[in-house]
Design a protein around this motif. Structure first.
Motif, short mmCIF file in Angstrom:
data_model
loop_
_atom_site.label_atom_id
_atom_site.label_comp_id
_atom_site.label_asym_id
_atom_site.label_seq_id
_atom_site.Cartn_x
_atom_site.Cartn_y
_atom_site.Cartn_z
N HIS A 116 -35.89 -24.15 104.42
CA HIS A 116 -35.45 -22.87 104.79
C HIS A 116 -36.21 -22.26 105.05
CE1 HIS A 116 -36.35 -21.12 100.62
NE2 HIS A 116 -36.49 -22.57 100.18
N VAL A 117 -36.67 -21.26 105.77
CA VAL A 117 -37.80 -20.47 106.23
C VAL A 117 -37.77 -18.75 107.26
CG1 VAL A 117 -38.27 -22.74 108.32
CG2 VAL A 117 -36.79 -21.17 108.83
N ARG A 118 -38.98 -19.05 108.16
CA ARG A 118 -38.67 -16.94 108.47
C ARG A 118 -37.29 -16.35 108.80
NH1 ARG A 118 -41.63 -12.95 106.74
NH2 ARG A 118 -41.61 -11.04 108.68
N SER A 119 -36.50 -15.21 108.66
CA SER A 119 -35.09 -15.49 109.69
C SER A 119 -36.04 -14.89 110.96
CB SER A 119 -34.34 -13.84 108.43
OG SER A 119 -33.39 -14.00 109.52
N GLN A 120 -35.40 -15.40 112.09
CA GLN A 120 -36.14 -15.04 113.32
C GLN A 120 -35.39 -13.17 113.28
OE1 GLN A 120 -33.95 -17.36 115.71
NE2 GLN A 120 -36.14 -19.11 114.99
N GLY A 121 -34.47 -12.81 112.63
CA GLY A 121 -34.23 -11.22 113.09
C GLY A 121 -35.03 -10.41 112.13
N ILE A 123 -34.74 -7.32 110.78
CA ILE A 123 -34.56 -6.82 109.94
C ILE A 123 -34.17 -7.73 108.19
CG2 ILE A 123 -32.33 -5.69 108.46
CD1 ILE A 123 -31.76 -3.95 111.22
N ALA A 124 -33.45 -9.10 108.28
CA ALA A 124 -33.54 -9.36 107.82
C ALA A 124 -34.85 -10.44 107.68
CB ALA A 124 -32.65 -10.97 107.95
N GLY A 125 -36.10 -10.79 108.40
CA GLY A 125 -36.96 -11.11 107.80
C GLY A 125 -37.67 -10.38 106.73
N ARG A 126 -37.90 -8.83 106.46
CA ARG A 126 -38.17 -7.76 106.64
C ARG A 126 -38.11 -7.95 105.21
NH1 ARG A 126 -42.58 -5.32 104.48
NH2 ARG A 126 -41.83 -4.08 103.89
N VAL A 127 -36.48 -8.46 104.82
CA VAL A 127 -35.85 -8.14 103.32
C VAL A 127 -36.18 -9.39 103.01
CG1 VAL A 127 -33.60 -8.77 102.06
CG2 VAL A 127 -33.83 -6.67 104.05
N GLN A 128 -36.75 -10.64 103.34
CA GLN A 128 -37.51 -11.45 102.90
C GLN A 128 -38.52 -11.39 101.94
OE1 GLN A 128 -36.72 -14.06 106.15
NE2 GLN A 128 -35.91 -16.10 104.99
N ASP A 129 -39.39 -10.75 103.19
CA ASP A 129 -40.37 -10.16 102.69
C ASP A 129 -40.11 -9.58 102.08
OD1 ASP A 129 -41.62 -11.22 105.49
OD2 ASP A 129 -42.05 -9.55 106.22
N LEU A 130 -39.16 -8.22 101.50
CA LEU A 130 -39.65 -7.45 100.33
C LEU A 130 -39.45 -8.32 98.79
CD1 LEU A 130 -38.01 -4.45 102.16
CD2 LEU A 130 -39.67 -4.24 100.94
N LEU A 131 -38.25 -9.64 98.88
CA LEU A 131 -38.19 -10.14 97.65
C LEU A 131 -38.78 -11.54 97.69
CD1 LEU A 131 -34.17 -10.54 98.86
CD2 LEU A 131 -34.85 -8.92 97.04
#
Length: 181
Positions: A116-121, A123-131
């Motif tokens: 599983h990897v970084r989202s290309q979107g 906003i979703a990528g930023r949410v991943q970073d925050l979590l």
């Protein structure tokens, strides 16, 4: 995950190294007509205990060794194939792990990944970073926002196949790469 594991593990051949065997979920999928044997590594003692319980499901000989991806206890150019499924999100040094794989893989050998990897979107990528601070604590050091394809290429592998499995917060990749001669 089972179909993805079956697909990628089914491509392994010869002498195989499995990185981060976890609980041994891949063991049953190694095809005996292609795989001579598997050396499976796992750094976590508790996971090794679970993996030992799944050895009887394997159709090929499997040896378990406690080792991290960044420090593999094998000679250079030993393996024909290396398999990792949902591992490199939690490896402390992904580049170090892939360089170790490069070292122990024979020239022309195949790296097979499901990650599983970084989202290309954005906003979703930023949410991943925050979590990530939470996933690191609650999910075994998981950094689910890593660009694993790029890391594989940066380590010197030639990517020969990549399939993106899209999902907003948990996209995945299936990836095949070879060690250059």
């Amino acid at each position: 995950m089972t179909p993805l594991r079956r697909e990628m593990v089914g491509k392994a051949s010869g002498l195989v190294l499995e990185i981060g065997a976890g609980t041994g979920l891949n063991f049953a999928f190694y095809p005996p007509e292609q795989v001579e044997r598997v050396e499976a590594t796992e750094p976590d003692t508790a996971m090794l205990r679970y993996a030992r319980e799944r050895l009887n499901a394997a159709k090929v000989p499997i040896t378990l060794t406690q080792a991290a991806a960044e420090a593999l206890p094998f000679a250079d150019a030993t393996f024909d194939s290396v398999v990792a499924t949902l591992v490199f999100c939690s490896v402390t040094s992904p580049v170090g792990g892939f360089r170790e794989i490069m070292r122990v893989l024979k020239p022309g050998g195949m790296l097979l990944l499901v990650e599983h990897v970084r989202s290309q979107g954005a906003i979703a990528g930023r949410v991943q970073d925050l979590l990530v601070p939470f996933t690191k604590l609650l999910a075994g050091n998981c950094h689910w926002n890593r660009d694993t394809s790029r890391t594989v290429a940066d380590a010197g592998f030639q990517i020969t196949f990549k399939r993106d499995i899209h999902s907003s917060l948990m996209p995945m990749i299936l990836l095949e790469a070879t060690r250059s001669q």
